[in-house]
Motif scaffolding. Structure first.
Motif, PDB file in Angstrom:
ATOM      1  N   HIS A 102       0.837  -1.196   0.000  1.00 20.76           N
ATOM      2  CA  HIS A 102       0.000   0.000   0.000  1.00 20.76           C
ATOM      3  C   HIS A 102       0.879   1.255   0.000  1.00 20.76           C
ATOM      4  CE1 HIS A 102      -3.285  -2.689   1.057  1.00 20.76           C
ATOM      5  NE2 HIS A 102      -2.643  -3.086   2.132  1.00 20.76           N
ATOM      6  N   PRO A 103       0.410   2.330  -0.622  1.00 19.92           N
ATOM      7  CA  PRO A 103       1.193   3.574  -0.615  1.00 19.92           C
ATOM      8  C   PRO A 103       0.942   4.394   0.647  1.00 19.92           C
ATOM      9  CG  PRO A 103      -0.791   3.871  -1.915  1.00 19.92           C
ATOM     10  CD  PRO A 103      -0.832   2.442  -1.419  1.00 19.92           C
ATOM     11  N   GLY A 104       1.911   5.230   0.994  1.00 21.33           N
ATOM     12  CA  GLY A 104       1.684   6.286   1.981  1.00 21.33           C
ATOM     13  C   GLY A 104       1.786   5.917   3.446  1.00 21.33           C
ATOM     14  N   ILE A 105       1.922   4.632   3.746  1.00 25.28           N
ATOM     15  CA  ILE A 105       2.068   4.214   5.145  1.00 25.28           C
ATOM     16  C   ILE A 105       3.271   3.289   5.269  1.00 25.28           C
ATOM     17  CG2 ILE A 105      -0.370   4.426   5.796  1.00 25.28           C
ATOM     18  CD1 ILE A 105      -0.515   1.306   5.414  1.00 25.28           C
ATOM     19  N   PRO A 106       3.937   3.319   6.439  1.00 20.96           N
ATOM     20  CA  PRO A 106       5.046   2.360   6.624  1.00 20.96           C
ATOM     21  C   PRO A 106       4.516   0.915   6.608  1.00 20.96           C
ATOM     22  CG  PRO A 106       4.995   4.014   8.407  1.00 20.96           C
ATOM     23  CD  PRO A 106       3.755   4.195   7.607  1.00 20.96           C
ATOM     24  N   GLY A 107       3.597   0.592   7.531  1.00 21.53           N
ATOM     25  CA  GLY A 107       2.942  -0.714   7.545  1.00 21.53           C
ATOM     26  C   GLY A 107       3.909  -1.884   7.552  1.00 21.53           C
ATOM     27  N   ARG A 108       3.440  -2.993   7.019  1.00 19.33           N
ATOM     28  CA  ARG A 108       4.295  -4.182   6.966  1.00 19.33           C
ATOM     29  C   ARG A 108       5.369  -4.060   5.878  1.00 19.33           C
ATOM     30  NH1 ARG A 108      -0.655  -5.954   8.682  1.00 19.33           N
ATOM     31  NH2 ARG A 108      -0.571  -7.160  10.601  1.00 19.33           N
ATOM     32  N   GLY A 109       5.134  -3.157   4.934  1.00 23.28           N
ATOM     33  CA  GLY A 109       6.161  -2.926   3.923  1.00 23.28           C
ATOM     34  C   GLY A 109       7.449  -2.397   4.528  1.00 23.28           C
ATOM     35  N   GLU A 110       7.331  -1.733   5.677  1.00 20.41           N
ATOM     36  CA  GLU A 110       8.504  -1.090   6.265  1.00 20.41           C
ATOM     37  C   GLU A 110       9.594  -2.094   6.658  1.00 20.41           C
ATOM     38  OE1 GLU A 110       8.652   1.939   5.924  1.00 20.41           O
ATOM     39  OE2 GLU A 110      10.318   2.623   7.158  1.00 20.41           O
ATOM     40  N   PHE A 111       9.193  -3.290   7.035  1.00 23.24           N
ATOM     41  CA  PHE A 111      10.193  -4.307   7.396  1.00 23.24           C
ATOM     42  C   PHE A 111      11.054  -4.672   6.184  1.00 23.24           C
ATOM     43  CE2 PHE A 111       6.487  -4.921  10.203  1.00 23.24           C
ATOM     44  CZ  PHE A 111       7.082  -4.601  11.401  1.00 23.24           C
ATOM     45  N   ILE A 112      10.421  -4.657   5.021  1.00 23.48           N
ATOM     46  CA  ILE A 112      11.134  -4.972   3.782  1.00 23.48           C
ATOM     47  C   ILE A 112      11.998  -3.779   3.378  1.00 23.48           C
ATOM     48  CG2 ILE A 112      10.859  -5.905   1.450  1.00 23.48           C
ATOM     49  CD1 ILE A 112       9.346  -7.533   3.605  1.00 23.48           C
ATOM     50  N   ARG A 113      11.413  -2.574   3.478  1.00 22.85           N
ATOM     51  CA  ARG A 113      12.200  -1.379   3.134  1.00 22.85           C
ATOM     52  C   ARG A 113      13.462  -1.292   3.974  1.00 22.85           C
ATOM     53  NH1 ARG A 113       7.071   1.001   3.844  1.00 22.85           N
ATOM     54  NH2 ARG A 113       5.980   1.012   1.846  1.00 22.85           N
ATOM     55  N   LEU A 114      13.323  -1.497   5.279  1.00 23.20           N
ATOM     56  CA  LEU A 114      14.490  -1.387   6.165  1.00 23.20           C
ATOM     57  C   LEU A 114      15.587  -2.378   5.773  1.00 23.20           C
ATOM     58  CD1 LEU A 114      12.729  -0.852   9.612  1.00 23.20           C
ATOM     59  CD2 LEU A 114      14.289   0.757   8.494  1.00 23.20           C
TER      60      LEU A 114
ATOM     61  N   GLY B   7      23.201   3.131   6.228  1.00 19.82           N
ATOM     62  CA  GLY B   7      22.027   2.796   5.416  1.00 19.82           C
ATOM     63  C   GLY B   7      20.757   3.177   6.147  1.00 19.82           C
ATOM     64  N   ILE B   8      20.639   2.718   7.376  1.00 20.03           N
ATOM     65  CA  ILE B   8      19.447   3.038   8.173  1.00 20.03           C
ATOM     66  C   ILE B   8      19.436   4.536   8.501  1.00 20.03           C
ATOM     67  CG2 ILE B   8      18.255   2.632  10.364  1.00 20.03           C
ATOM     68  CD1 ILE B   8      18.087   0.246   8.549  1.00 20.03           C
ATOM     69  N   LYS B   9      20.572   5.036   8.915  1.00 17.03           N
ATOM     70  CA  LYS B   9      20.661   6.453   9.293  1.00 17.03           C
ATOM     71  C   LYS B   9      20.245   7.360   8.127  1.00 17.03           C
ATOM     72  CE  LYS B   9      23.870   9.875  11.174  1.00 17.03           C
ATOM     73  NZ  LYS B   9      25.250  10.123  11.646  1.00 17.03           N
ATOM     74  N   GLU B  10      20.777   7.079   6.945  1.00 16.34           N
ATOM     75  CA  GLU B  10      20.456   7.884   5.771  1.00 16.34           C
ATOM     76  C   GLU B  10      18.976   7.749   5.417  1.00 16.34           C
ATOM     77  OE1 GLU B  10      22.906   5.765   6.125  1.00 16.34           O
ATOM     78  OE2 GLU B  10      24.772   6.868   5.791  1.00 16.34           O
ATOM     79  N   TYR B  11      18.477   6.537   5.548  1.00 15.19           N
ATOM     80  CA  TYR B  11      17.071   6.292   5.213  1.00 15.19           C
ATOM     81  C   TYR B  11      16.138   7.079   6.131  1.00 15.19           C
ATOM     82  CZ  TYR B  11      12.581   3.850   4.976  1.00 15.19           C
ATOM     83  OH  TYR B  11      11.250   3.552   4.864  1.00 15.19           O
TER      84      TYR B  11
END
Lengths: 268, 268
Positions: free
Chosen positions: A20-32, A241-245
């Motif tokens: 889904h767009p616009g929210i961290p959600g469960r996608g955030e674990f993958i992004r991190l 990586g995390i810091k920049e993100y």
């Protein structure tokens, strides 16, 4: 395309995160995971025009296929990996912990030894359980109904999660950290081994979400778990990586997703 | 030691399942895998005198170690594998889907191809999500409180799970089955590939539990999903290993665990 600070020279397929767009959600674990590894990925719904249409088509359809001849996905997130499937087709896989396991070795976010890989997944699955329980603090009855229509039940559920569940999970994460400090090679900085894994980023994200949702509760718990909620939490934020993100526009704010700040649900 | 009908000649370590005694619970997903494979395992709490003391010591302690220098386990089930850890020590791993992934290849309950292994895990994680939601139909507020103390909330939660969640999950499982029937090699009998996987046994167990908890609801749903709840469900019961297990004393009755039959929560 999300372009995290490059770290690896390895060649990667053009990974696509479908969420889904616009929210961290469960996608955030993958992004991190991608951001910590410094490996580019396409966050389809947030980056592509009509990207959410693709996410809906692949992950939220009612047919017998997700895409590229892969079976259906129950719900986002999914990961599409060009060339990762049978006979060079794309692989589409669903379920957050499944995606993280798939990426773990490829993004160099797991230890070398087999036991360590299973520890990482064990911690991750447990952190994702807490993530689900946090969602249920504002939706204990029905995921499709408004919070306002289940507020009375939410007050009870949130009290139980704050008083009983959060300390149980924090104790587990902290004892895991201590185990690695005393018996492993983590020196207290990481949960498994001597370098960052997706267990660290996943636990960090859930802790961060809990701090957003229940700031008073978590501030009080910090006295019980000063190293987990202090040193560990802060150290992961400083990882390359995390810091920049976290200071980039790619990091989205919490809003009406899994972690929500309703002051009445927090410790009073 | 549980001695399922022998099927494999491969040498296996003496696997130990660490779980609560007397209930199927989450341990059942692990039992079904062993039984389908015909590989012996020790169901510690059910088979050994003072076995539950061992389970409590390994999986429910408050220290920084589970056993054999492995990190803590959040809660049962766990699997102990002699010789499976570092330098020949035992490996202790927690979290049901993690255990199933570990056993999948070893018990020959996954396809050969990598994509197929991820499909199996994706389906399994989703079935275990439904398992959790079924638990929450009688414990929507607090896991440690009695059902009677959250009965009003349970009536609401169960209604939502029956009306909205169960059909969504059944549709997903059935579309996965259809995908394998039309595009894969399953001919409608299996969810992934052309032989039994732990996705089949895990989905079967959740369906079986739903039928116990909500017999009227599931009977009505069978009209919508005749193949999943009819042919597929019945065929898995006849699988070698599973058939013998289900008629053995090792198969425990549902009682006060995840799946409970409270008639007032079922379709009226």
């Amino acid at each position: 395309m999300a372009q995290p600070s490059a770290k690896k020279q390895r060649t990667h397929p053009q990974y696509e995160l479908l969420y889904h767009p616009g929210i961290p959600g469960r996608g955030e674990f993958i992004r991190l995971a991608f951001e910590a590894a410094g490996v580019p990925y396409i966050d389809v719904a947030n980056e592509q025009k009509e990207g959410y249409g693709i996410v809906q088509q692949v992950c939220m359809n009612k047919t017998t296929e997700s895409a590229d001849n892969n079976p259906p996905v129950f719900s986002p997130p999914a990961l599409r990996v060009p060339g990762g499937g049978k006979d060079g087709t794309a692989l589409v896989i669903g379920q957050t912990p499944n995606i993280l396991w798939y990426l773990g070795e490829r993004l160099d976010l797991v230890p070398e030894d087999e036991a360590g890989k299973y520890y990482v997944q064990q911690i991750t699955l447990t952190a994702l359980d807490l993530n689900n329980e946090m969602h249920d603090t504002h939706h204990p009855i029905a995921v499709m109904k408004y919070y306002e229509d289940q507020k009375e039940e939410s007050l009870k559920k949130a009290q139980d999660v704050r008083q009983n569940r959060i300390p149980k999970f924090l104790s587990y994460f902290d004892r895991t950290r201590q185990h690695n400090e005393h018996h492993g090679s983590g020196k207290g900085k990481y949960l498994v081994g001597d370098k960052l894994t997706y267990a660290d980023t996943t636990v960090w994200q859930v802790l961060d979400g809990c701090m957003f949702a229940f700031p008073k509760e978590m501030a009080a718990r910090k006295e019980e778990f000063p190293q987990l909620l202090g040193d560990f939490y802060e150290a992961i934020k400083q990882e390359s990586g995390i810091k920049e993100y976290l200071s980039s526009k790619r990091r989205m704010s919490y809003s009406m997703g899994i972690f929500r700040h309703y002051p009445e649900l927090d410790r009073q």
